[in-house]
Design an enzyme around this catalytic site. Sequence first.
Site, PDB file in Angstrom:
ATOM      1  N   ASP A  22      57.118 -88.281  14.771  1.00  0.00           N
ATOM      2  CA  ASP A  22      55.727 -88.470  15.195  1.00  0.00           C
ATOM      3  C   ASP A  22      55.304 -87.469  16.268  1.00  0.00           C
ATOM      4  O   ASP A  22      54.708 -87.851  17.284  1.00  0.00           O
ATOM      5  CB  ASP A  22      55.522 -89.893  15.721  1.00  0.00           C
ATOM      6  CG  ASP A  22      56.060 -90.948  14.775  1.00  0.00           C
ATOM      7  OD1 ASP A  22      55.980 -90.734  13.560  1.00  0.00           O
ATOM      8  OD2 ASP A  22      56.561 -91.988  15.251  1.00  0.00           O
ATOM      9  N   GLU A  79      47.231 -93.997   8.979  1.00  0.00           N
ATOM     10  CA  GLU A  79      47.599 -94.215  10.378  1.00  0.00           C
ATOM     11  C   GLU A  79      47.576 -92.878  11.115  1.00  0.00           C
ATOM     12  O   GLU A  79      47.132 -91.868  10.582  1.00  0.00           O
ATOM     13  CB  GLU A  79      48.989 -94.869  10.461  1.00  0.00           C
ATOM     14  CG  GLU A  79      50.078 -94.090   9.754  1.00  0.00           C
ATOM     15  CD  GLU A  79      51.349 -94.901   9.533  1.00  0.00           C
ATOM     16  OE1 GLU A  79      51.280 -96.148   9.536  1.00  0.00           O
ATOM     17  OE2 GLU A  79      52.414 -94.281   9.341  1.00  0.00           O
TER      18      GLU A  79
END
Length: 537
Positions: A13, A185
Amino acid sequence: MIHNPIIKGFHPDPCICRAGDDYYIATSTFEWFPGVRIFHSRDLKNWKLAAMPLDTVDKLDMKGNPDSGGIWAPALSYADGLFWLLYTDVKVVDAPWKNGRNYLVTAEHIDGPWCDPIPMGNGGFDPSLYHADDGKKFYVYRTWGPRHHSDPINDIVIQEFNPETQSLVSERRTIFSGTELKYTEAPHIYKKDGYFYLLTAEGGTSFEHHVTVARAKEIDGPYALSPHGPLLSTWHTPNNPLQKAGHGSLVETPDGAWYITYLVSRPLKFHDRPSLAKWGRGACSMGRETAIDRIEWQEGWPRVVGGNFAKQEIPEATHLAEVSDAESEAIFDDFSRESLQGHWQTLRIPFSDRLGSLSERKGYLRLRGRDSLVSLFEQSTVATRWRHHEFVASTKLIFSASNFQQSAGLCCYYNTSNWTYLAIEFDETLKRNCIRVMQVDKQVAHFYLYDDPIVVPNEAESVWMRVNVSGLTYQYSYSFDGQTWCDVPVIFDAWRLSDDYIEGRGFFTGAFVGLHCADISGFGCHADFEEFNYEPK
């Protein structure tokens, strides 16, 4: 050339930002403490750990957090002379829907001090901040809850944030509901040439992962999808050595060049299985790592240079003349420092006097026996990431157990339900310290060398332990003199310490090699580790 991944081992991420000529990438840490790892570079090629900002219980209390809970998708930005760091502390994973708490911390300098956490609500995850030209700030995130778990609703929402009152000051508005890929997301908003660009991750965080881009004239939409399709993915390149490309963030250099950082994995391949079948793409024991690529703009849309797939090499950024330091591929630690080196992390709680000490015995890491490796609460585990498919890690320790509930040694660990452990234990029948191996595989325990244990000689002052990782397998060995090594007659599957093998609702980390000491008897014990060595082959 820049070689991907630029940050090896479990570092998912990635969120990149620039402050002047300095570039920073923040990555997720999940249940590993301290929370959030921030790396620094000036050349976009070589990266070195610069900060782990969530380093106290006041900033991050994860005791009892589930596996793959904790810190999800930190968002790092720089504006108004401050670094802004948003993060989610996930408290519930394996449930009808996940739940966690969002916070914001700020600092003038990347190494702190960081302010006390500012609560940002519990209504979603993967939050980020957009800093508008007029000084306004907008909070963007993916909602969750009874109607917003994963499928089919995938709403990205926006709210204005007032930094003076440290509060959200507007109703949230849905600005994007994803594509047919679903699992939308990781929103990030950027502005260029009069358009707002919304990057999102879609398709789930496994092999189907994608980066999607849409744009709008107003920050709250309506957003139109790029006519060029996904910005980045590896789903259409099943034989690519890099897989799972997704969860991207953009950065612009001072002279107007653009780059994207994103997560990838390097799977171990099963050569006897078709590339599109289950397990055909392999298993990723090192978890999700950080990669980078170049962005060009065509007709008002960002495009990845050379194609929308992950690449093992890209040209260096020639406009950046300064060469940065990089993390070493090898690790040696003689535990002579006053604090743990940055490559070490603990599980859920900080390294404190309750877990151990670097000063009680100079030149040793002392670990006090606490919970066993199945615990979500107070483990004395100090571990570092697997960074290579082929490596050898070893340690030297002094330990003596007095009952069967005490142990110390070397472990290979994915989560509380999946690990192996080469341990010194006490044999109640022989009344001697012995070497044995435990394995927990999807919560099923296996015990090796319990009927025929390896007895530690009385004259052995120390025990050396080693793990040899060779692609799909790994094997432990031991020595009583540091010269003559004996293999433990059990070969383990490295691919079992992977997201892909674990499956289920919490599979977001990667394999670690660690030092551990356990005592559930309450009598008290400690182990002294004299050194640790990690060498890629």
